[in-house]
Design a protein around this motif. Structure first.
Motif, PDB file in Angstrom:
ATOM      1  N   ALA A 268       0.832  -1.213   0.000  1.00  0.00           N
ATOM      2  CA  ALA A 268       0.000   0.000   0.000  1.00  0.00           C
ATOM      3  C   ALA A 268       0.858   1.252   0.000  1.00  0.00           C
ATOM      4  CB  ALA A 268      -0.933  -0.010   1.206  1.00  0.00           C
ATOM      5  N   LEU A 269       1.959   1.229   0.757  1.00  0.00           N
ATOM      6  CA  LEU A 269       2.851   2.383   0.792  1.00  0.00           C
ATOM      7  C   LEU A 269       3.470   2.629  -0.578  1.00  0.00           C
ATOM      8  CD1 LEU A 269       4.185   4.548   2.558  1.00  0.00           C
ATOM      9  CD2 LEU A 269       6.011   2.907   3.055  1.00  0.00           C
ATOM     10  N   ALA A 270       3.899   1.552  -1.235  1.00  0.00           N
ATOM     11  CA  ALA A 270       4.504   1.702  -2.561  1.00  0.00           C
ATOM     12  C   ALA A 270       3.475   2.181  -3.580  1.00  0.00           C
ATOM     13  CB  ALA A 270       5.111   0.373  -3.005  1.00  0.00           C
ATOM     14  N   VAL A 271       2.275   1.588  -3.534  1.00  0.00           N
ATOM     15  CA  VAL A 271       1.223   1.997  -4.468  1.00  0.00           C
ATOM     16  C   VAL A 271       0.813   3.440  -4.213  1.00  0.00           C
ATOM     17  CG1 VAL A 271      -1.174   1.594  -5.143  1.00  0.00           C
ATOM     18  CG2 VAL A 271       0.371  -0.337  -4.853  1.00  0.00           C
ATOM     19  N   GLY A 272       0.694   3.825  -2.935  1.00  0.00           N
ATOM     20  CA  GLY A 272       0.299   5.186  -2.611  1.00  0.00           C
ATOM     21  C   GLY A 272       1.322   6.210  -3.071  1.00  0.00           C
ATOM     22  N   ALA A 273       2.603   5.925  -2.828  1.00  0.00           N
ATOM     23  CA  ALA A 273       3.644   6.870  -3.230  1.00  0.00           C
ATOM     24  C   ALA A 273       3.716   6.994  -4.750  1.00  0.00           C
ATOM     25  CB  ALA A 273       4.997   6.426  -2.662  1.00  0.00           C
ATOM     26  N   GLY A 274       3.743   5.856  -5.422  1.00  0.00           N
ATOM     27  CA  GLY A 274       3.817   5.892  -6.879  1.00  0.00           C
ATOM     28  C   GLY A 274       2.564   6.450  -7.518  1.00  0.00           C
ATOM     29  N   GLY A 275       1.398   6.030  -7.020  1.00  0.00           N
ATOM     30  CA  GLY A 275       0.143   6.509  -7.585  1.00  0.00           C
ATOM     31  C   GLY A 275      -0.075   7.988  -7.354  1.00  0.00           C
ATOM     32  N   ALA A 276       0.251   8.460  -6.156  1.00  0.00           N
ATOM     33  CA  ALA A 276       0.089   9.889  -5.866  1.00  0.00           C
ATOM     34  C   ALA A 276       1.003  10.734  -6.745  1.00  0.00           C
ATOM     35  CB  ALA A 276       0.374  10.152  -4.391  1.00  0.00           C
ATOM     36  N   LEU A 277       2.230  10.247  -6.957  1.00  0.00           N
ATOM     37  CA  LEU A 277       3.160  10.991  -7.800  1.00  0.00           C
ATOM     38  C   LEU A 277       2.651  11.067  -9.236  1.00  0.00           C
ATOM     39  CD1 LEU A 277       5.886  12.407  -8.124  1.00  0.00           C
ATOM     40  CD2 LEU A 277       6.911  10.174  -8.550  1.00  0.00           C
ATOM     41  N   VAL A 278       2.183   9.942  -9.762  1.00  0.00           N
ATOM     42  CA  VAL A 278       1.687   9.924 -11.141  1.00  0.00           C
ATOM     43  C   VAL A 278       0.421  10.769 -11.273  1.00  0.00           C
ATOM     44  CG1 VAL A 278       0.732   8.453 -12.948  1.00  0.00           C
ATOM     45  CG2 VAL A 278       2.742   7.702 -11.659  1.00  0.00           C
ATOM     46  N   SER A 279      -0.545  10.579 -10.349  1.00  0.00           N
ATOM     47  CA  SER A 279      -1.807  11.320 -10.422  1.00  0.00           C
ATOM     48  C   SER A 279      -1.582  12.820 -10.258  1.00  0.00           C
ATOM     49  CB  SER A 279      -2.770  10.815  -9.343  1.00  0.00           C
ATOM     50  OG  SER A 279      -3.051   9.448  -9.529  1.00  0.00           O
ATOM     51  N   ALA A 280      -0.733  13.196  -9.299  1.00  0.00           N
ATOM     52  CA  ALA A 280      -0.471  14.629  -9.084  1.00  0.00           C
ATOM     53  C   ALA A 280       0.246  15.249 -10.287  1.00  0.00           C
ATOM     54  CB  ALA A 280       0.358  14.817  -7.820  1.00  0.00           C
ATOM     55  N   THR A 281       1.157  14.487 -10.885  1.00  0.00           N
ATOM     56  CA  THR A 281       1.873  15.020 -12.052  1.00  0.00           C
ATOM     57  C   THR A 281       0.932  15.208 -13.232  1.00  0.00           C
ATOM     58  OG1 THR A 281       3.914  13.925 -11.334  1.00  0.00           O
ATOM     59  CG2 THR A 281       3.773  14.596 -13.642  1.00  0.00           C
ATOM     60  N   LEU A 282       0.130  14.180 -13.532  1.00  0.00           N
ATOM     61  CA  LEU A 282      -0.818  14.289 -14.640  1.00  0.00           C
ATOM     62  C   LEU A 282      -1.849  15.381 -14.376  1.00  0.00           C
ATOM     63  CD1 LEU A 282      -1.439  10.510 -15.483  1.00  0.00           C
ATOM     64  CD2 LEU A 282      -0.022  12.150 -16.732  1.00  0.00           C
ATOM     65  N   GLY A 283      -2.338  15.448 -13.125  1.00  0.00           N
ATOM     66  CA  GLY A 283      -3.322  16.465 -12.791  1.00  0.00           C
ATOM     67  C   GLY A 283      -2.762  17.870 -12.899  1.00  0.00           C
ATOM     68  N   THR A 284      -1.528  18.062 -12.449  1.00  0.00           N
ATOM     69  CA  THR A 284      -0.910  19.381 -12.536  1.00  0.00           C
ATOM     70  C   THR A 284      -0.696  19.801 -13.986  1.00  0.00           C
ATOM     71  OG1 THR A 284       0.198  18.999 -10.414  1.00  0.00           O
ATOM     72  CG2 THR A 284       1.061  20.758 -11.815  1.00  0.00           C
ATOM     73  N   LEU A 285      -0.259  18.856 -14.821  1.00  0.00           N
ATOM     74  CA  LEU A 285      -0.094  19.168 -16.247  1.00  0.00           C
ATOM     75  C   LEU A 285      -1.425  19.552 -16.877  1.00  0.00           C
ATOM     76  CD1 LEU A 285       2.395  16.358 -17.339  1.00  0.00           C
ATOM     77  CD2 LEU A 285       2.872  18.800 -17.102  1.00  0.00           C
ATOM     78  N   LEU A 286      -2.495  18.828 -16.507  1.00  0.00           N
ATOM     79  CA  LEU A 286      -3.819  19.139 -17.048  1.00  0.00           C
ATOM     80  C   LEU A 286      -4.285  20.520 -16.584  1.00  0.00           C
ATOM     81  CD1 LEU A 286      -6.310  18.176 -18.634  1.00  0.00           C
ATOM     82  CD2 LEU A 286      -7.142  17.131 -16.509  1.00  0.00           C
ATOM     83  N   VAL A 287      -4.090  20.814 -15.300  1.00  0.00           N
ATOM     84  CA  VAL A 287      -4.490  22.121 -14.773  1.00  0.00           C
ATOM     85  C   VAL A 287      -3.680  23.240 -15.434  1.00  0.00           C
ATOM     86  CG1 VAL A 287      -4.442  23.563 -12.695  1.00  0.00           C
ATOM     87  CG2 VAL A 287      -5.325  21.224 -12.581  1.00  0.00           C
ATOM     88  N   HIS A 288      -2.389  22.996 -15.634  1.00  0.00           N
ATOM     89  CA  HIS A 288      -1.539  24.009 -16.269  1.00  0.00           C
ATOM     90  C   HIS A 288      -2.005  24.322 -17.692  1.00  0.00           C
ATOM     91  CE1 HIS A 288       2.095  26.267 -17.275  1.00  0.00           C
ATOM     92  NE2 HIS A 288       2.197  25.531 -18.379  1.00  0.00           N
ATOM     93  N   GLU A 289      -2.401  23.278 -18.439  1.00  0.00           N
ATOM     94  CA  GLU A 289      -2.806  23.479 -19.827  1.00  0.00           C
ATOM     95  C   GLU A 289      -4.197  24.087 -19.953  1.00  0.00           C
ATOM     96  OE1 GLU A 289      -0.999  23.110 -22.505  1.00  0.00           O
ATOM     97  OE2 GLU A 289       0.749  22.485 -21.334  1.00  0.00           O
ATOM     98  N   THR A 290      -5.047  23.880 -18.966  1.00  0.00           N
ATOM     99  CA  THR A 290      -6.439  24.351 -19.071  1.00  0.00           C
ATOM    100  C   THR A 290      -6.731  25.567 -18.191  1.00  0.00           C
ATOM    101  OG1 THR A 290      -7.140  22.778 -17.346  1.00  0.00           O
ATOM    102  CG2 THR A 290      -7.247  22.030 -19.635  1.00  0.00           C
ATOM    103  N   ASN A 291      -5.743  26.067 -17.472  1.00  0.00           N
ATOM    104  CA  ASN A 291      -5.956  27.211 -16.578  1.00  0.00           C
ATOM    105  C   ASN A 291      -6.353  28.449 -17.394  1.00  0.00           C
ATOM    106  OD1 ASN A 291      -6.042  28.943 -14.424  1.00  0.00           O
ATOM    107  ND2 ASN A 291      -3.809  29.041 -14.146  1.00  0.00           N
ATOM    108  N   ARG A 292      -7.459  29.067 -17.024  1.00  0.00           N
ATOM    109  CA  ARG A 292      -7.973  30.225 -17.742  1.00  0.00           C
ATOM    110  C   ARG A 292      -7.350  31.531 -17.257  1.00  0.00           C
ATOM    111  NH1 ARG A 292     -14.277  28.288 -17.150  1.00  0.00           N
ATOM    112  NH2 ARG A 292     -14.155  26.514 -18.621  1.00  0.00           N
ATOM    113  N   ILE A 293      -6.586  31.479 -16.163  1.00  0.00           N
ATOM    114  CA  ILE A 293      -5.929  32.675 -15.631  1.00  0.00           C
ATOM    115  C   ILE A 293      -4.436  32.522 -15.865  1.00  0.00           C
ATOM    116  CG2 ILE A 293      -5.523  34.100 -13.592  1.00  0.00           C
ATOM    117  CD1 ILE A 293      -8.114  33.046 -12.425  1.00  0.00           C
ATOM    118  N   PRO A 294      -3.842  33.295 -16.749  1.00  0.00           N
ATOM    119  CA  PRO A 294      -2.419  33.126 -17.052  1.00  0.00           C
ATOM    120  C   PRO A 294      -1.529  33.611 -15.911  1.00  0.00           C
ATOM    121  CG  PRO A 294      -3.293  35.034 -18.216  1.00  0.00           C
ATOM    122  CD  PRO A 294      -4.467  34.369 -17.549  1.00  0.00           C
ATOM    123  N   GLY A 295      -0.303  33.068 -15.894  1.00  0.00           N
ATOM    124  CA  GLY A 295       0.697  33.551 -14.953  1.00  0.00           C
ATOM    125  C   GLY A 295       0.686  32.880 -13.605  1.00  0.00           C
ATOM    126  N   ALA A 296      -0.038  31.758 -13.447  1.00  0.00           N
ATOM    127  CA  ALA A 296      -0.076  31.076 -12.146  1.00  0.00           C
ATOM    128  C   ALA A 296       1.263  30.379 -11.884  1.00  0.00           C
ATOM    129  CB  ALA A 296      -1.211  30.057 -12.114  1.00  0.00           C
TER     130      ALA A 296
END
Length: 593
Positions: free
Chosen positions: A167-195
């Motif tokens: 569970a620790l390995a899955v949580g660390a790896g999964g959180a890293l992957v999900s947070a990275t993909l989510g951040t990239l998605l938020v960065h590309e779709t953010n309607r307010i520039p300069g964040a």
């Protein structure tokens, strides 16, 4: 290593949970009922919270109402947050709590207990105790915690010791992957520039918790609704994987050891005539659990959280209930789903007394040699195929495995591997899973060679008591003459008396009665429809062709049954059976997958 033998209950009923403390008084019937009702109440509470959270995600007005009661001086009951993460968490916890997982009980108490204390502390302050809804939230959370404490002894199913590390390995790896993909998605779709990157990461993590106003406090980020939902789903999926790793059932690593195999062989020597599938209990990827007297045993394999037994219990029928009780107790202790594949009617009746229901799977083809003949119009096709292959110069040699020299056996094993259809060795309930093992010397090998003396096909049979054989392995060269298998089977049936064999068990025909009755005059529309469905799927899985191939020998048909505890478990059991039989191989990473 010998399988652990849990203490069984009486033969008439499944083992009951008892107080684990030494010398503790036996619980009264009223206390037991109260504990069971309390445990069931926790499951229903979690189911209700899962339904409410899903409804809040789908319904904007209801979601706004829940969000309004999660800010300021309001708070909601345990796990009521109107988010997908909470919905998945509540649903998953309801499933594992229903299986009485001890780790799930501890997890809920670890979350709900401090939350209840925090709510109680909040009610001491004026802004919070003025709202009636807060008192209702505290009451519901308190009832849930009370039910957890009252029903704590019902949650006695243990998990795998490796679960926390996984569970620790899955949580660390999964959180890293999900947070990275989510951040990239938020960065590309953010309607307010300069964040800034830090603010986008904060927004992503907050959106992973809730799709409500929780993340709106990050003023420099504004992502579209579909992006927020995607981030929330990614985090929910990661969280669900972590929960699965935490609460997955043990995999049953205790397999058949030398001492267990010796004891099973002793039981087969005394009672092997009873079941044609008895010898397959010696598969070494199974575990064995014995009755208290040691006169009977149930062998099983754990696949996907299903404790999958096959055939009848081994040994004295009078000792079967004790072995079945021990097997069911082992399944309950590890939260495995119990199931039996290919049980006979006699064994199915005994299993049914222990709370299992039966479903007819099909029929086993058994040929009594005293009644077998090639004469008559009904055997014309078999007779002609036998003569045609014989005229082509093919010959069959029949020997016990112990009479085959090592170099010849090595050649046959190599040929069998070469002729195998696919890389996976198929078979579980009616296959031994090995060939040429020194311990299987009484098995019978049929070796077919062409006119030039080249091996073209082989059949291997395991002993069925002292006077029977049961088909184990069937392999042939795809480029050889058609009808070769029929030729070999007929040769065995005509010459079996030379080896003292009186009966032979051939293949298992799944849903045989459907094909037979569905083709008769007057068959009903439901039966005809079911036959049409099976005929359609026979294009890939040879359901009908296997029945036709066995029916030509005019065998006796012995019904075989699937035993299960609950109808809702059938899909899971079917998946586990397909994996065990080799028809379904899940992707994995090496042997530890």
């Amino acid at each position: 290593m010998p399988a652990r033998q849990p203490s069984p209950a009486s033969p008439q009923a499944p083992a009951q949970r008892s107080d684990p403390r030494p010398g503790a008084p036996a619980p009264s019937a009223g206390d037991a009922r109260l504990r069971k009702r309390a445990a069931a109440a926790t499951v229903w509470y979690l189911r209700l919270m899962a339904a409410l959270n899903i409804l809040a995600v789908l319904s904007l007005p209801f979601r706004e109402e829940v969000h309004e009661h999660n800010v300021g001086s309001f708070f909601t009951p345990y796990l009521a947050t109107a988010g997908l993460v909470s919905a998945f968490l509540a649903l998953f916890l309801a499933v594992v709590m229903h299986r009485r997982k001890r780790a799930a009980w501890f997890f809920n108490l670890l979350l709900a207990g401090p939350l209840l204390c925090l709510y109680a502390l909040a009610l001491t302050r004026a802004p919070y105790r003025e709202h009636v809804f807060n008192w209702l939230s505290v009451a519901l959370t308190a009832l849930f915690v009370a039910a957890l404490l009252v029903g704590r002894r019902e949650f006695d199913a243990i998990g795998d010791r490796s679960n926390p590390r996984l569970a620790l390995a899955v949580g660390a790896g999964g959180a890293l992957v999900s947070a990275t993909l989510g951040t990239l998605l938020v960065h590309e779709t953010n309607r307010i520039p300069g964040a800034a990157l830090k603010e986008e990461i904060s927004y992503t993590l907050l959106r992973g918790v809730s799709v409500g106003p929780l993340a709106d406090r990050v003023d420099t980020v504004l992502a579209p609704r579909w992006a927020d939902m995607t981030v929330n789903v990614l985090m929910a999926a990661t969280f669900l994987l972590v929960l699965y790793a935490c609460f997955r059932a043990p995999r049953g690593a205790c397999l058949l050891g030398p001492e267990d195999e010796r004891r099973l062989r002793d039981l087969l020597a005394k009672h092997g005539e009873r079941d044609s599938l008895g010898y397959f209990a010696l598969r070494r990827d199974k575990a064995a659990v014995f009755s208290p007297s040691g006169k009977a045993a149930v062998t099983y394999r754990v696949v996907g959280g299903v404790s999958l037994a096959s055939g009848d219990p081994i040994g004295d029928p009078e000792a079967w209930p004790g072995a079945i009780d021990a097997w069911l107790a082992e399944a309950r202790r590890h939260a495995w789903t119990p199931a039996v594949m290919g049980a006979s009617e006699e064994a199915g009746t005994v299993y049914s007394r222990h709370g299992l229901d039966a479903l007819e799977l099909g029929d086993e083809a058994i040929v009594e040699l005293a009644d077998f003949t090639l004469e008559g119009r009904a055997m014309r096709a078999v007779r002609q195929a036998h003569k045609r292959v014989g005229r082509a110069g093919y010959t069959v040699r029949i020997r016990r495995h112990e009479d085959i020299p090592d170099d010849e056996m090595a050649l046959l094993v190599d040929r069998a591997d070469h002729w195998r259809d696919g890389a996976t060795e198929r078979g579980f309930s009616m296959a031994l899973g090995r060939l040429g093992d020194p311990g299987d010397g009484r098995c019978v090998m049929l070796e077919c060679r062409d006119a030039d003396g080249v091996p073209r096909a082989l059949l291997s049979f395991v002993p069925w008591g002292g006077h029977g054989l049961s088909l184990d392995l069937m392999r042939r060269d795809r480029a050889c003459e058609n009808g070769l298998m029929e030729f070999m089977v007929v040769e065995l049936l005509l010459r079996a008396e030379e080896m003292g064999v009186q009966r032979v068990s051939l293949n298992f025909a799944m849903f045989r009665s459907v094909f037979e009755r569905g083709s008769r005059l007057g068959a009903g529309p439901v039966l005809r429809l079911w036959r049409s469905v099976l005929t359609f799927f026979s294009r890939w899985w040879q359901i009908e062709s296997l029945y036709r191939a066995n029916a030509k020998y005019r065998p006796l048909w012995e019904p075989r049954f699937l035993l299960f505890a609950k109808s809702s478990d059938i899909p899971r059991i079917g998946l586990a059976s397909a994996r065990a039989e080799g028809f379904l191989t899940l992707p994995g990473l090496g042997s530890r997958s």
